[in-house]
Design a protein around this motif. Structure first.
Motif: not given
Ligand code: GEK
Length: 260
Positions: A86-87, A113-114, A118-119
């Motif tokens: 989604m991100a 992990k997140v 770079h989101l």
């Protein structure tokens, strides 16, 4: 062709799941603990038919349904595969992605992990039971194989909370292992799924010990039960968009013109 070292890196990223490979004198109930969290990407990939297709579709839906100023929830996020889908696909809007899981080992690994990506939008993680979570201003909610782990008596209230927390026009993507209504039909689907697992390298012993571990923990419903429960809480449209053996994924839509 990529150099040899490329393959070494890719292969070593995911530990392989052999948690049920040795004979156990007594099989304990399945838990989302450290050991499971360590091998989870390999476990889910080799156990759930269509897992990658579902994640890809979550990304596609994010492009169309996540709206500016809204939230997108990933309930039972494990290592954040759906949160990341989604991100990565929400760069057209300002939104917040919220991943929730009550397994500390999962949330710890998910956070690492997140952080490594770079989101375009922030992913916020909460370690809590989704039964206690608040859901509001949501344009998209994902429950990718999580409802089946909630006590059956809590499922209707959980879905009502999701429906109430969704904005008009918002969607719930609900993936579940499902029970076929007839015994013979159910046996056929279970056999096909077990064959799928054997084809992915699990032994007969691994398949049967995992099945025993999940027996009291993962209680599946029929599609008819899912559909009527989703309609009961208010979803006007309930669309089964994916099915492979006894695994399915449903999109439930909250009508855009709902007056509340
Ligand atoms: C994926 N969605 O990779 N509250 C919060 N989390 C819970 C609860 C609860 N009450 N009960 C179970 N979980 C993921 C895969 S796995 C599915 C989801 C599977 C969590 C549990 O800790 C686990 O991480 C997740 O739900 C289910 O797209 O293993 O079959």
């Amino acid at each position: 062709m990529p150099p040899f070292s490329y393959y070494v890196v890719v292969i070593s990223l995911h530990k392989s799941d052999n948690l049920f490979a040795s004979p156990m004198s007594q099989v304990s109930d399945f838990q989302f603990d450290e050991q499971v969290a360590d091998v989870f990407p390999d476990m889910i990939q080799r156990s759930v038919p269509g897992y990658q297709t579902i994640l890809h579709t979550i990304g596609e839906l994010a492009k169309s349904y996540i709206t500016d100023g809204s939230r997108a929830y990933d309930l039972g996020c494990s290592l954040g595969a759906a949160s990341l889908a989604m991100a990565r696909n929400s760069e057209h809007v300002d939104c917040e992605i919220i991943g929730i899981d009550n397994s500390e080992p999962m949330i710890e690994r998910c956070a690492r992990k997140v952080k490594s990506f770079h989101l375009p939008n922030p992913v916020t993680l909460h370690c809590e039971s989704i039964l206690e979570s608040t859901i509001s201003h949501a344009s998209m909610v994902v429950m990718n194989f999580t409802l089946q782990f909630l006590p059956p008596n809590n499922r209707l209230a959980m879905l009502k909370k999701i429906y109430d927390g969704l904005n008009p026009g918002g969607i719930l993507l609900l993936s579940e292992k499902i029970q076929h209504p007839s015994e013979q039909g159910n046996r056929l689907l279970v056999d096909l799924h077990h064959q799928f697992k054997r084809n992915n390298g699990y032994s007969e012993l691994e398949v049967s010990q995992k099945r025993a571990a999940l027996e009291n923990v993962m209680l599946t419903d029929t599609f008819a039960t899912h559909e009527s429960r989703l309609r009961e809480v208010g979803f006007a449209d309930v669309v089964m968009w994916f099915k492979c053996y006894n695994f399915s994924s449903i999109i439930a839509v909250k009508t855009a013109d709902t007056q509340e």
